[in-house]
Design a protein around this motif. Structure first.
Motif, PDB file in Angstrom:
ATOM      1  N   ARG A  70      36.350  44.832  40.208  1.00 26.15           N
ATOM      2  CA  ARG A  70      37.476  43.908  40.080  1.00 26.15           C
ATOM      3  C   ARG A  70      38.022  43.506  41.451  1.00 26.15           C
ATOM      4  N   THR A  71      38.089  44.461  42.360  1.00 28.45           N
ATOM      5  CA  THR A  71      38.576  44.173  43.705  1.00 28.45           C
ATOM      6  C   THR A  71      37.611  43.245  44.422  1.00 28.45           C
ATOM      7  N   GLY A  72      36.315  43.496  44.303  1.00 29.08           N
ATOM      8  CA  GLY A  72      35.306  42.637  44.930  1.00 29.08           C
ATOM      9  C   GLY A  72      35.383  41.212  44.418  1.00 29.08           C
ATOM     10  N   GLU A  73      35.584  41.061  43.102  1.00 22.88           N
ATOM     11  CA  GLU A  73      35.722  39.720  42.529  1.00 22.88           C
ATOM     12  C   GLU A  73      36.960  39.021  43.072  1.00 22.88           C
ATOM     13  N   PHE A  74      38.044  39.764  43.228  1.00 27.54           N
ATOM     14  CA  PHE A  74      39.280  39.189  43.756  1.00 27.54           C
ATOM     15  C   PHE A  74      39.089  38.752  45.208  1.00 27.54           C
ATOM     16  N   VAL A  75      38.455  39.610  46.016  1.00 30.35           N
ATOM     17  CA  VAL A  75      38.174  39.276  47.409  1.00 30.35           C
ATOM     18  C   VAL A  75      37.340  37.995  47.480  1.00 30.35           C
ATOM     19  N   SER A  76      36.287  37.923  46.686  1.00 26.31           N
ATOM     20  CA  SER A  76      35.417  36.736  46.682  1.00 26.31           C
ATOM     21  C   SER A  76      36.184  35.480  46.290  1.00 26.31           C
ATOM     22  N   GLY A  77      37.076  35.606  45.312  1.00 27.65           N
ATOM     23  CA  GLY A  77      37.868  34.462  44.873  1.00 27.65           C
ATOM     24  C   GLY A  77      38.778  33.941  45.966  1.00 27.65           C
ATOM     25  N   ILE A  78      39.394  34.847  46.711  1.00 27.53           N
ATOM     26  CA  ILE A  78      40.268  34.414  47.807  1.00 27.53           C
ATOM     27  C   ILE A  78      39.439  33.751  48.903  1.00 27.53           C
ATOM     28  N   ILE A  79      38.308  34.355  49.239  1.00 24.01           N
ATOM     29  CA  ILE A  79      37.443  33.775  50.271  1.00 24.01           C
ATOM     30  C   ILE A  79      37.036  32.361  49.880  1.00 24.01           C
ATOM     31  N   ASP A  80      36.642  32.182  48.632  1.00 28.30           N
ATOM     32  CA  ASP A  80      36.237  30.848  48.166  1.00 28.30           C
ATOM     33  C   ASP A  80      37.364  29.829  48.330  1.00 28.30           C
ATOM     34  N   LYS A  81      38.591  30.234  48.044  1.00 29.44           N
ATOM     35  CA  LYS A  81      39.731  29.319  48.152  1.00 29.44           C
ATOM     36  C   LYS A  81      40.061  28.963  49.604  1.00 29.44           C
ATOM     37  N   LEU A  82      39.779  29.875  50.519  1.00 31.15           N
ATOM     38  CA  LEU A  82      40.220  29.696  51.902  1.00 31.15           C
ATOM     39  C   LEU A  82      39.172  29.126  52.848  1.00 31.15           C
ATOM     40  N   MET A  83      37.906  29.228  52.522  1.00 34.03           N
ATOM     41  CA  MET A  83      36.835  28.905  53.470  1.00 34.03           C
ATOM     42  C   MET A  83      36.892  27.488  54.021  1.00 34.03           C
ATOM     43  N   ASP A  84      37.265  26.525  53.253  1.00 34.01           N
ATOM     44  CA  ASP A  84      37.236  25.135  53.728  1.00 34.01           C
ATOM     45  C   ASP A  84      38.588  24.625  54.218  1.00 34.01           C
TER      46      ASP A  84
END
Length: 144
Positions: A70-84
């Motif tokens: 669950r933590t890994g999924e949350f981390v990935s979701g934040i990264i996706d939102k911030l990368m661009d």
């Protein structure tokens, strides 16, 4: 209190070691007390698992793996939102009271949130991390 029992025939090589348990707990930014409450056991039991006084039940290992997922999924979701974003920024919290006042639906402690953002910062170049009370109108929502 929750009782965790191993299913019959759990191989020893699948057991979580005391060191793995503590390393993962700390990596997730979870205190022993928070994890004890989450698992429905005493803080003393968590300490005993970390010290190797008690074997870590398979059900606990499975719950820890779920928290990691669950933590890994949350981390990935934040990264996706911030990368661009040209100037990526996130807000974090000094303590549990401040975190839960902002995000009452989140069961995790503020230490978990800060650990999550440390992982995000490894992947998002030039990420700005500030405390919630130091920035007005800049808050980037970061919820599990």
């Amino acid at each position: 209190m929750t009782e965790y029992a191993d299913p019959p025939g759990v191989p020893e090589d699948e057991r979580m070691t005391p060191a793995e348990f503590k390393v993962v707990r700390e990596y997730l930014g979870l205190t022993g007390d928070w994890l004890a409450g989450h698992l429905g056991v005493s803080s003393r039991t968590v300490r005993h698992w970390e010290q190797g006084k008690y074997a870590i039940p398979d059900g606990v290992r499975l719950e820890i793996e779920d928290l990691e997922r669950r933590t890994g999924e949350f981390v990935s979701g934040i990264i996706d939102k911030l990368m661009d974003l040209p100037d990526p920024g996130v807000v974090t919290y000094r303590d549990d009271a401040e975190y839960h006042a902002a995000h009452p639906e989140v069961p995790f402690p503020a230490s978990w949130h800060r650990a999550v953002l440390a992982r995000v910062a490894q992947e998002v170049p030039a990420l700005s991390i500030t405390y919630a009370d130091t920035v007005e109108g800049l808050e980037q929502e970061t919820r599990p």
